[in-house]
Design an enzyme around this catalytic site. Structure first.
Site, PDB file in Angstrom:
ATOM      1  CG  ASN A  10      40.542  -9.783  -1.614  1.00 59.89           C
ATOM      2  OD1 ASN A  10      41.553  -9.441  -2.232  1.00 59.89           O
ATOM      3  ND2 ASN A  10      40.491  -9.849  -0.297  1.00 59.89           N
ATOM      4  CD1 TRP A  11      40.712 -12.253  -7.900  1.00 57.06           C
ATOM      5  CD2 TRP A  11      41.840 -11.157  -9.489  1.00 57.06           C
ATOM      6  NE1 TRP A  11      39.988 -12.336  -9.073  1.00 57.06           N
ATOM      7  CE2 TRP A  11      40.654 -11.675 -10.065  1.00 57.06           C
ATOM      8  CE3 TRP A  11      42.712 -10.437 -10.305  1.00 57.06           C
ATOM      9  CZ2 TRP A  11      40.321 -11.486 -11.406  1.00 57.06           C
ATOM     10  CZ3 TRP A  11      42.380 -10.241 -11.635  1.00 57.06           C
ATOM     11  CH2 TRP A  11      41.199 -10.764 -12.184  1.00 57.06           C
ATOM     12  CE  LYS A  12      41.395 -13.311   0.413  1.00 56.05           C
ATOM     13  NZ  LYS A  12      41.130 -14.219   1.510  1.00 56.05           N
ATOM     14  CG  HIS A  96      40.447  -8.954   4.115  1.00 53.98           C
ATOM     15  ND1 HIS A  96      41.083 -10.007   4.723  1.00 53.98           N
ATOM     16  CD2 HIS A  96      39.553  -9.491   3.256  1.00 53.98           C
ATOM     17  CE1 HIS A  96      40.588 -11.142   4.233  1.00 53.98           C
ATOM     18  NE2 HIS A  96      39.666 -10.854   3.338  1.00 53.98           N
ATOM     19  CD  GLU A 169      35.313 -11.096   3.964  1.00 54.75           C
ATOM     20  OE1 GLU A 169      35.113 -11.722   2.918  1.00 54.75           O
ATOM     21  OE2 GLU A 169      36.413 -10.635   4.275  1.00 54.75           O
ATOM     22  N   GLY A 175      38.719 -18.707   3.774  1.00 61.29           N
ATOM     23  CA  GLY A 175      39.756 -19.588   3.232  1.00 61.29           C
ATOM     24  C   GLY A 175      39.769 -20.986   3.817  1.00 61.29           C
ATOM     25  CB  SER A 216      34.459 -20.874   2.809  1.00 65.31           C
ATOM     26  OG  SER A 216      35.776 -20.917   3.314  1.00 65.31           O
ATOM     27  N   GLY A 237      37.055 -14.861  -2.101  1.00 60.75           N
ATOM     28  CA  GLY A 237      38.490 -14.987  -2.281  1.00 60.75           C
ATOM     29  C   GLY A 237      38.775 -16.074  -3.294  1.00 60.75           C
ATOM     30  N   GLY A 238      38.959 -17.298  -2.794  1.00 62.17           N
ATOM     31  CA  GLY A 238      39.381 -18.440  -3.619  1.00 62.17           C
ATOM     32  C   GLY A 238      38.590 -18.625  -4.908  1.00 62.17           C
TER      33      GLY A 238
HETATM   34  P1  PGA Z   1      37.442 -16.984   0.707  1.00 61.51           P
HETATM   35  O1  PGA Z   1      37.944 -15.514   1.074  1.00 61.51           O
HETATM   36  O2  PGA Z   1      36.280 -16.841  -0.229  1.00 61.51           O
HETATM   37  O3  PGA Z   1      38.640 -17.637   0.042  1.00 61.51           O
HETATM   38  O4  PGA Z   1      37.073 -17.648   1.976  1.00 61.51           O
HETATM   39  C1  PGA Z   1      37.001 -14.519   1.374  1.00 61.51           C
HETATM   40  C2  PGA Z   1      37.688 -13.235   1.704  1.00 61.51           C
HETATM   41  O5  PGA Z   1      38.801 -13.216   2.226  1.00 61.51           O
HETATM   42  O6  PGA Z   1      37.091 -12.173   1.465  1.00 61.51           O
END
Ligand code: PGA
Length: 264
Positions: A10-12, A96, A169, A175, A216, A237-238
């Site tokens: 997920n590149w947000k 989300h 999640e 994050g 994370s 995410g990251g």
């Molecule tokens: P993260 O994000 O890997 O940066 O914690 C996960 C997500 O929001 O799906």
């Protein structure tokens, strides 16, 4: 038959159009010839069509980060499931926790989105659920997970080979750099699987559902998650913004000798 693991990035709202084009090209190169599991990138809506063009001829799949429940009309700023299909998407993230928090998405909205997406029969919903830190600390996690599943999915019919992905999640792990303990994730995934079994029956759950973890994950801690019995993949995410680290994550999950057997 074994379930194919899925890793979703997920590149947000992190990348400009030009940056998305650049990263999509890098992903395409990195994953050339990859054909074991499923890897999905979810750029911002702005970049979906361009990303779809770049991904042509590759095994990588495209997903969106959100969808609206109506198919067209006076809904300023929204995008429909059919429009996402037209842009080249096969997946869409729904509910989300960032949207629940900043856009006040509630149970009813999430339910309507899941329904609209399943009606297209061309998109796989990735339904996000997870407890906040307050819910965890007051020992309400299991209740919250079951409640979120019921609100999102009750009364939904699952036909044929339609897939539904449930992403567990924990909100407090997203994050933050601190993933949940793998044993805790395994426990939560069991709770989710049991609740889904109750709602849909075991056969549908083993054939049509995947349960994945998000929060994370990085190229180091992923190894501890790779062997979990009830985990069909990851939503990241990251780490999904760094092609080399992301490919390490994918390799840790997908190179496992065996997946979870599908019961017929
Ligand atoms: P993260 O994000 O890997 O940066 O914690 C996960 C997500 O929001 O799906």
């Amino acid at each position: 038959m074994l379930t194919k693991k899925i890793i979703i990035a997920n590149w947000k709202m992190n990348l400009s159009l030009a940056e998305t084009v650049g990263l999509t090209k890098k992903f395409k190169e990195k994953f050339a010839g990859f054909n074991q599991g499923e890897v999905v990138i979810c750029p911002a809506n702005l970049a979906l069509s361009q990303a779809a063009k770049i991904l042509k001829g590759s095994q990588l799949k495209l997903g969106a980060q959100n969808v609206f429940w109506e198919d067209k009309g006076m809904y300023t700023g929204e995008i429909s499931a059919d429009m996402l299909v037209e842009a080249g998407c096969q997946y869409v993230i729904i509910g989300h926790s960032e949207r629940r928090k900043y856009l006040f998405e509630n149970y009813e909205m999430i339910h309507k989105k899941v329904r609209a997406v399943l009606e297209t029969a061309k998109l796989t919903p990735i339904v996000c659920i997870g407890e906040t830190i307050e819910e965890k600390e007051s020992d309400r996690r299991d209740f919250v997970l079951v409640e979120q599943l019921q609100q999102a999915l009750s009364g939904i019919d699952v036909f044929g080979n339609q897939q539904i992905i449930v992403a567990y999640e924990p909100v407090w792990a997203i994050g933050t750099g601190t993933a949940i303990e793998p044993s805790e994730a395994e426990y939560a995934h069991k709770i989710i699987r049991l609740a889904l079994n109750d709602m849909f029956g075991m056969r549908i759950i083993s054939q049509n559902f995947k349960i994945i973890y998000g929060g994370s994950i990085n190229s180091k801690n992923v190894k501890k998650f790779a062997a979990l019995e009830n985990m069909d993949g990851l939503l990241v995410g990251g780490v999904g913004l760094k092609v080399d680290d992301f490919s390490k994550v994918v390799k840790s999950i997908i190179n496992l000798p065996a997946g979870r057997p599908v019961k017929n």
